[in-house]
Design an enzyme around this catalytic site. Structure first.
Site, PDB file in Angstrom:
ATOM      1  N   LYS A 106       0.863  -1.185   0.000  1.00 42.17           N
ATOM      2  CA  LYS A 106       0.000   0.000   0.000  1.00 42.17           C
ATOM      3  C   LYS A 106       0.895   1.229   0.000  1.00 42.17           C
ATOM      4  O   LYS A 106       2.044   1.158   0.451  1.00 42.17           O
ATOM      5  CB  LYS A 106      -0.875   0.020   1.261  1.00 42.17           C
ATOM      6  CG  LYS A 106      -2.125   0.837   1.110  1.00 42.17           C
ATOM      7  CD  LYS A 106      -3.217   0.041   0.421  1.00 42.17           C
ATOM      8  CE  LYS A 106      -4.422   0.884   0.082  1.00 42.17           C
ATOM      9  NZ  LYS A 106      -5.541   0.064  -0.390  1.00 42.17           N
ATOM     10  N   ASP A 159      -7.056   4.170  -4.519  1.00 42.37           N
ATOM     11  CA  ASP A 159      -7.715   3.993  -3.219  1.00 42.37           C
ATOM     12  C   ASP A 159      -8.348   5.361  -2.923  1.00 42.37           C
ATOM     13  O   ASP A 159      -8.605   6.126  -3.871  1.00 42.37           O
ATOM     14  CB  ASP A 159      -6.701   3.584  -2.132  1.00 42.37           C
ATOM     15  CG  ASP A 159      -7.366   3.090  -0.846  1.00 42.37           C
ATOM     16  OD1 ASP A 159      -7.835   1.935  -0.814  1.00 42.37           O
ATOM     17  OD2 ASP A 159      -7.443   3.858   0.136  1.00 42.37           O
TER      18      ASP A 159
END
Ligand code: NDP
Ligand code: 2IT
Length: 451
Positions: free
Chosen positions: A126, A166
């Protein structure tokens, strides 16, 4: 292992596990997998818990860019490459002022097990920045993305690490990031997913996470012998990519989604959310949800500030199924108790870790069908992997083909999670089922690959 709970506390104190949300995500997994760890010494012998709860590396860098007034602006950029036992690092980028290393470690950790559950060859990662795209011009977002990629490009590649979107990162941002990567490296390759369709994106990637959540929920309801969603009132939080497409798919199935939220407030429209207006407000104009009531008198707007501490207006509305699709810890114990009191049958997480630990425990105790994020929202990353496959083979799949593969993937994940829960004596507990099934695959790969 001497005392499992003491071992968990020890992991919390390692310098790689300092953050609250990261520990929240990690503790849930560690508690779920205790029966597996206790039954087989190999996990301790190969120090799997210590290795899996510490990222392979955390890359942190300065991002310096010029705003439209030619003022110098400085942000922090990150990429947490957590684990690549199953495939190249894979996971989204989040641009939001709250982003810090701890949040990205929680998201990266969750991503490892989510990606494992898809059955596809992808590891977990991430990244992101504390940059806030809100209120910025397209050129400012472009300049930020270029500066961000100037640093990030050194660490990524189609077989190394493949970022995606995201919160705060959609097609526009991925386009700018891709353009800069192409310029710096003189290559045209599938180094990012969630690209616009015209230059290598997959059809259905924008829809994939939201549609996938609903496909998962349908399968879970059938498995648990509950009524399907047709004609049922549903509540959804969020008004971004995931929420919008979850709402859209609910309409396709004849359900009635009556809410959406953004960071400032909640819309309750008992006639069903106007999806076209929502798309216009959020995708085209990036406006506040408050504007919804200007044209829709049937709807009520409840500002976040008007709701009592510890609870959220959206979860006080009676529903058959609830879908938290905004952000972490947005559904509290108080919210869970309200939903249960009002007769909710199913809760499926579109956002990552939207329910607090106490809320999850309340749902499980009340035997609500509860679908945890790492299983329910895996459709987004699954279609990202389909995009990688299409790029590698220089192919374009049809919408129908991607949709069918997404549906199958979500059904398979649901089946696997449910069967794993049964095998480990916790039938109906999709939290334990997802954690055990996701963990086992990664751990076994790590052992097979040596240290
Ligand atoms: P978007 O940026 O498209 O939308 C985010 C939505 O959540 C917006 O409505 C935003 O409100 C709201 N929101 C964000 N932060 C907060 C906050 N702190 N408090 C209240 N509301 C907030 O993001 P996505 O829809 O892509 O992501 C939503 C969730 O889904 C995240 O948890 C993400 O990690 C997860 N997810 C996303 C996937 C994807 O493919 N995009 C895949 C799997 C999970 P506002 O408009 O006011 O900013
Ligand atoms: O949380 C997630 O799964 C995502 N943001 C999508 C990741 C991806 O690589 O598509």
């Amino acid at each position: 292992m001497k005392n499992y709970k003491d071992e968990i506390k020890k992991l919390k104190n390692l310098n790689c596990a300092e953050d609250d949300v990261f520990f929240q995500a990690m503790e849930e997994v560690l508690l779920s997998i205790e029966p597996l760890i206790s039954s087989d010494k190999k996990y301790e012998k190969y120090a799997i818990l210590e290795r899996l709860t510490c990222p392979d590396r955390v890359i942190k860098f300065q991002v310096t860019w010029l705003n439209d007034k030619n003022e110098v602006k400085v942000n922090t950029g990150y990429r947490v490459q957590f684990n690549n036992a199953l495939g190249p690092y894979k996971g989204g980028l989040r641009f939001h002022p709250t982003v810090n290393e701890g949040i990205l470690k929680f998201l990266g950790f969750e991503q490892i097990l989510k990606n494992s559950l898809t059955g596809l060859p992808i590891g977990g990662a991430k990244g992101g920045s504390d940059f806030n795209p809100k209120g910025k011009s397209d050129f400012e977002v472009m300049k930020f993305c270029s500066a961000f990629m100037t640093e990030l490009h050194k660490y990524i590649g189609p077989r190394i690490d493949v970022p995606a979107g995201d919160i705060g990162v959609g097609g526009r941002e991925i386009g700018f990031l891709f353009g800069e990567y192409k310029k710096i490296t003189s290559t045209y390759e599938g180094v990012l997913t969630g690209k616009p369709f015209v230059f290598g994106g997959s059809l259905m990637r924008p829809e994939a996470t939201g549609y996938g959540v609903i496909y998962f929920t349908e399968t879970m309801l059938a498995t648990e012998q509950k009524e399907d969603l047709k004609g049922k009132i549903c509540t959804v939080s969020g008004a971004g990519n995931v929420a919008l497409h979850a709402i859209e798919k609910l309409f396709h199935l004849g359900a009635i989604p009556v809410t959406c939220t953004d960071s400032k407030g909640t819309i309750y429209d008992p006639r069903g959310v106007d999806i076209a207006l929502l798309k216009e407000l959020k995708l085209e104009r990036r406006a506040s949800l408050e504007e919804y009531t200007k044209t829709h008198e049937s709807a009520t707007y409840i500002p976040t500030s008007e709701y009592p501490e510890g609870g959220h207006a959206v979860w006080a509305i009676e529903c058959y199924a609830a879908f938290p699709c905004a952000t972490q810890n947005e559904l509290t114990e108080l919210d869970a108790k309200t939903l249960i009191k009002n007769g909710v049958i199913a809760v499926a997480e579109g956002a990552n870790m939207p329910s607090t630990t106490e809320a999850i425990n309340a749902f499980l105790k009340a035997k609500i069908c509860f679908a945890p994020a790492k299983a329910a929202n895996a459709g987004g990353v699954a279609v990202s992997e389909f995009e990688m496959s299409q790029n590698a083979a220089m192919q374009k799949w049809t919408f129908e083909k991607v949709d069918e593969k997404l549906k199958q993937t979500m059904q398979q994940i649901c089946k696997r999670v449910s069967l794993t829960a049964k095998d480990y004596g916790v039938e109906g507990n999709y939290v334990d089922g997802a954690n055990i099934a996701g963990f086992k695959k990664v751990a076994d790969a790590m052992i097979a690959e040596g240290i």
